[in-house]
Scaffold this motif. Structure first.
Motif, mmCIF file in Angstrom:
data_model
loop_
_atom_site.group_PDB
_atom_site.id
_atom_site.type_symbol
_atom_site.label_atom_id
_atom_site.label_comp_id
_atom_site.label_asym_id
_atom_site.label_seq_id
_atom_site.Cartn_x
_atom_site.Cartn_y
_atom_site.Cartn_z
ATOM 1 N N UNK A 132 -7.402 26.316 -6.645
ATOM 2 C CA UNK A 132 -8.442 27.326 -6.824
ATOM 3 C C UNK A 132 -9.067 27.227 -8.201
ATOM 4 N N UNK A 133 -8.253 26.886 -9.216
ATOM 5 C CA UNK A 133 -8.790 26.753 -10.577
ATOM 6 C C UNK A 133 -9.579 25.457 -10.741
ATOM 7 N N UNK A 134 -9.116 24.395 -10.114
ATOM 8 C CA UNK A 134 -9.793 23.102 -10.216
ATOM 9 C C UNK A 134 -10.031 22.537 -8.816
ATOM 10 N N UNK A 135 -11.045 23.043 -8.117
ATOM 11 C CA UNK A 135 -11.317 22.560 -6.758
ATOM 12 C C UNK A 135 -11.778 21.109 -6.774
ATOM 13 N N UNK A 136 -11.435 20.387 -5.687
ATOM 14 C CA UNK A 136 -11.814 18.989 -5.591
ATOM 15 C C UNK A 136 -13.270 18.817 -5.200
ATOM 16 N N UNK A 137 -13.710 17.573 -5.197
ATOM 17 C CA UNK A 137 -15.079 17.238 -4.828
ATOM 18 C C UNK A 137 -15.078 16.304 -3.630
ATOM 19 N N UNK A 138 -16.112 16.370 -2.827
ATOM 20 C CA UNK A 138 -16.282 15.539 -1.640
ATOM 21 C C UNK A 138 -15.043 15.617 -0.742
ATOM 22 N N UNK A 139 -14.618 16.859 -0.495
ATOM 23 C CA UNK A 139 -13.389 17.094 0.250
ATOM 24 C C UNK A 139 -13.531 16.633 1.704
ATOM 25 N N UNK A 140 -14.677 16.931 2.325
ATOM 26 C CA UNK A 140 -14.872 16.566 3.724
ATOM 27 C C UNK A 140 -14.880 15.046 3.906
ATOM 28 N N UNK A 141 -15.538 14.346 2.963
ATOM 29 C CA UNK A 141 -15.574 12.883 3.063
ATOM 30 C C UNK A 141 -14.172 12.295 2.920
ATOM 31 N N UNK A 142 -13.400 12.849 1.968
ATOM 32 C CA UNK A 142 -12.038 12.353 1.754
ATOM 33 C C UNK A 142 -11.149 12.656 2.955
ATOM 34 N N UNK A 143 -11.346 13.837 3.572
ATOM 35 C CA UNK A 143 -10.564 14.188 4.752
ATOM 36 C C UNK A 143 -10.858 13.223 5.904
ATOM 37 N N UNK A 144 -12.127 12.872 6.065
ATOM 38 C CA UNK A 144 -12.484 11.912 7.105
ATOM 39 C C UNK A 144 -11.887 10.546 6.846
ATOM 40 N N UNK A 160 0.833 -1.204 0.000
ATOM 41 C CA UNK A 160 0.000 0.000 0.000
ATOM 42 C C UNK A 160 0.868 1.254 0.000
ATOM 43 N N UNK A 161 0.499 2.217 -0.835
ATOM 44 C CA UNK A 161 1.159 3.520 -0.879
ATOM 45 C C UNK A 161 0.316 4.496 -0.056
ATOM 46 N N UNK A 162 0.557 4.505 1.253
ATOM 47 C CA UNK A 162 -0.301 5.253 2.168
ATOM 48 C C UNK A 162 -0.264 6.749 1.874
ATOM 49 N N UNK A 163 0.908 7.272 1.512
ATOM 50 C CA UNK A 163 1.013 8.707 1.228
ATOM 51 C C UNK A 163 0.122 9.100 0.056
ATOM 52 N N UNK A 164 0.064 8.262 -0.970
ATOM 53 C CA UNK A 164 -0.797 8.560 -2.113
ATOM 54 C C UNK A 164 -2.263 8.381 -1.761
ATOM 55 N N UNK A 165 -2.561 7.373 -0.941
ATOM 56 C CA UNK A 165 -3.945 7.103 -0.566
ATOM 57 C C UNK A 165 -4.533 8.217 0.289
ATOM 58 N N UNK A 166 -3.700 8.895 1.061
ATOM 59 C CA UNK A 166 -4.190 9.926 1.973
ATOM 60 C C UNK A 166 -3.916 11.332 1.459
ATOM 61 N N UNK A 167 -3.649 11.471 0.173
ATOM 62 C CA UNK A 167 -3.430 12.802 -0.397
ATOM 63 C C UNK A 167 -4.729 13.599 -0.365
ATOM 64 N N UNK A 168 -4.615 14.894 -0.098
ATOM 65 C CA UNK A 168 -5.795 15.750 0.022
ATOM 66 C C UNK A 168 -6.558 15.835 -1.290
ATOM 67 N N UNK A 169 -7.883 15.945 -1.181
ATOM 68 C CA UNK A 169 -8.746 16.060 -2.360
ATOM 69 C C UNK A 169 -9.203 17.495 -2.597
ATOM 70 N N UNK A 170 -8.595 18.467 -1.893
ATOM 71 C CA UNK A 170 -9.052 19.856 -1.998
ATOM 72 C C UNK A 170 -8.797 20.455 -3.370
ATOM 73 N N UNK A 171 -7.746 19.974 -4.071
ATOM 74 C CA UNK A 171 -7.462 20.503 -5.400
ATOM 75 C C UNK A 171 -6.873 21.899 -5.344
#
Length: 390
Positions: free
Chosen positions: A287-299, A274-285
């Motif tokens: 300003x030009x391309x904001x991420x989706x479901x950021x709160x769920x991914x953070x949890x 498992x590549x834990x660092x890649x799996x836990x990368x932030x989904x915030x994106x």
């Protein structure tokens, strides 16, 4: 077989020794940051990377110069080792194993190392250790230190000082007493699902951070309301650090007990790479391309990091080696989507987080158990390929 092992103890320094400990840690941090600043200026001017030997000459000039004569009050070997730490950080960056070195901050992972064993005296009978320019330090002697002493690292954690004594000794090549293999599927709902070919074993998650999250958040809010660097702010910060230390200690205790039990009962342990660092990368994106479901991914990221998968694998690796076992890592792709009965691979096979039902043959089981079965088979296949190649 050469075994390297570290023994960590809490020390009980006097008031004068505490002052020196903080002074030495600050001096090492200063040398690290100043050397990093020199490297950055040199790079901006188009110069080549300055290696450790050349950088050590800068340290000699700093210690003998008029601007920082107080560096002489600290032992020289820990200062030199701070430069080696920076050199290793750069080598890891060049090899793309880590990010670019960053400046150290006061109060965050304060530590320094004595690399020369000739300057260190260990008196286990009286529970004390002698370190250069510190003298004899009492420590909480909880177990016997075995082997030849190689170096000592002094660190500060949650207001308490610790010594980590690294030793090495020759031991007989071990032969594992229980020649059994097991596949382990790691998860969040189930911390670990083990399959040995006949039965499953489930390790429930401890969820240390989740259990103390509200208490930690309350302490952090209280600290935020205090005037920074005031006496009350320092007390609130110490409270936050104690809670964080409790979380880390509980997680480490759980992982040590789990990995010790597994390494004793199985000679071959197969896990996912498992590549834990890649799996836990932030989904915030961005300003030009904001991420989706950021709160769920953070949890989800918090839950994954709360399990300590990387530390679990690290402990399994060295504990199995000490007992004559092996740790094998296999690719994690489709381990919980492949039917162990007919071999059909499909995302539709995993109906929910916990339920697996093959759309090809109708085989049903828990998805984590299916993952452990496939991991075990993949490990055996990899070992067979290695044997054939030889």
């Amino acid at each position: 077989m050469l075994r390297r092992q570290a023994y960590k103890f809490r020390i009980e320094p006097t008031g004068e020794q505490q002052r020196k400990l903080r002074q030495f840690a600050g001096a090492c941090r200063f040398v690290f940051n100043k050397a990093l600043a020199v490297q950055q200026v040199n790079r901006e001017e188009g110069g080549k990377y300055i290696g450790y030997v050349a950088m050590a000459k800068y340290l000699t000039a700093w210690r003998n110069g008029d601007e920082t004569p107080w560096l002489k009050d600290a032992p020289v070997h820990p200062l030199q080792h701070a430069l080696k730490d920076l050199d290793r950080a750069y080598q890891n960056f060049f090899a793309q194993r880590a990010d670019f070195p960053r400046f150290k901050k006061r109060g965050q992972r304060d530590s320094f190392r004595y690399p020369d064993p000739k300057q260190i005296k260990l008196d286990q009978g009286n529970s004390r250790i002698n370190l250069p320019k510190l003298g004899w330090l009492r420590y909480r002697n909880s177990r016997q230190v075995l082997g030849t002493l190689k170096n000592v690292t002094v660190s500060l954690s949650a207001g308490h000082w610790y010594v980590s004594i690294q030793t090495e000794r020759e031991v007989a090549v071990p032969l594992h007493a229980a020649p059994l293999a097991v596949g382990i599927d790691l998860g969040v709902v189930r911390f670990a699902t083990l399959w040995d070919g006949e039965r499953e074993t489930v390790l429930e998650p401890l969820n240390t951070f989740a259990r103390h999250q509200h208490r930690l958040a309350k302490a952090q809010r209280q600290m935020a309301r205090k005037t920074k660097f005031s006496s009350n702010w320092k007390k609130a910060k110490a409270r936050v650090q104690r809670i964080q230390r409790q979380i880390a200690n509980a997680r480490a205790d759980y992982l040590h007990k789990a990995t010790t039990a597994i390494s004793k009962s199985h000679a071959l342990v197969i896990v996912e790479d498992l590549q834990v660092a890649s799996m836990t990368r932030s989904a915030s994106g961005t300003a030009e391309q904001p991420g989706s479901r950021v709160r769920q991914k953070a949890g989800l990221n918090r839950s994954i990091l709360d399990q300590g998968w990387g530390e679990f694998r690290r402990q399994l690796d060295y504990k199995l080696a000490w007992r004559g076992g092996w740790l094998v890592a296999v690719p994690p792709q489709n381990t919980s989507r492949t039917c162990p009965c007919c071999g059909h691979v499909s995302a539709d096979n995993r109906q929910t987080q916990a339920r697996f039902e093959c759309v090809g043959c109708g085989y049903e089981n828990n998805a984590d158990v299916v993952g452990a079965i496939n991991i075990l088979r993949a490990g055996h296949a990899r070992l067979a390929e290695s044997a054939n190649a030889e």
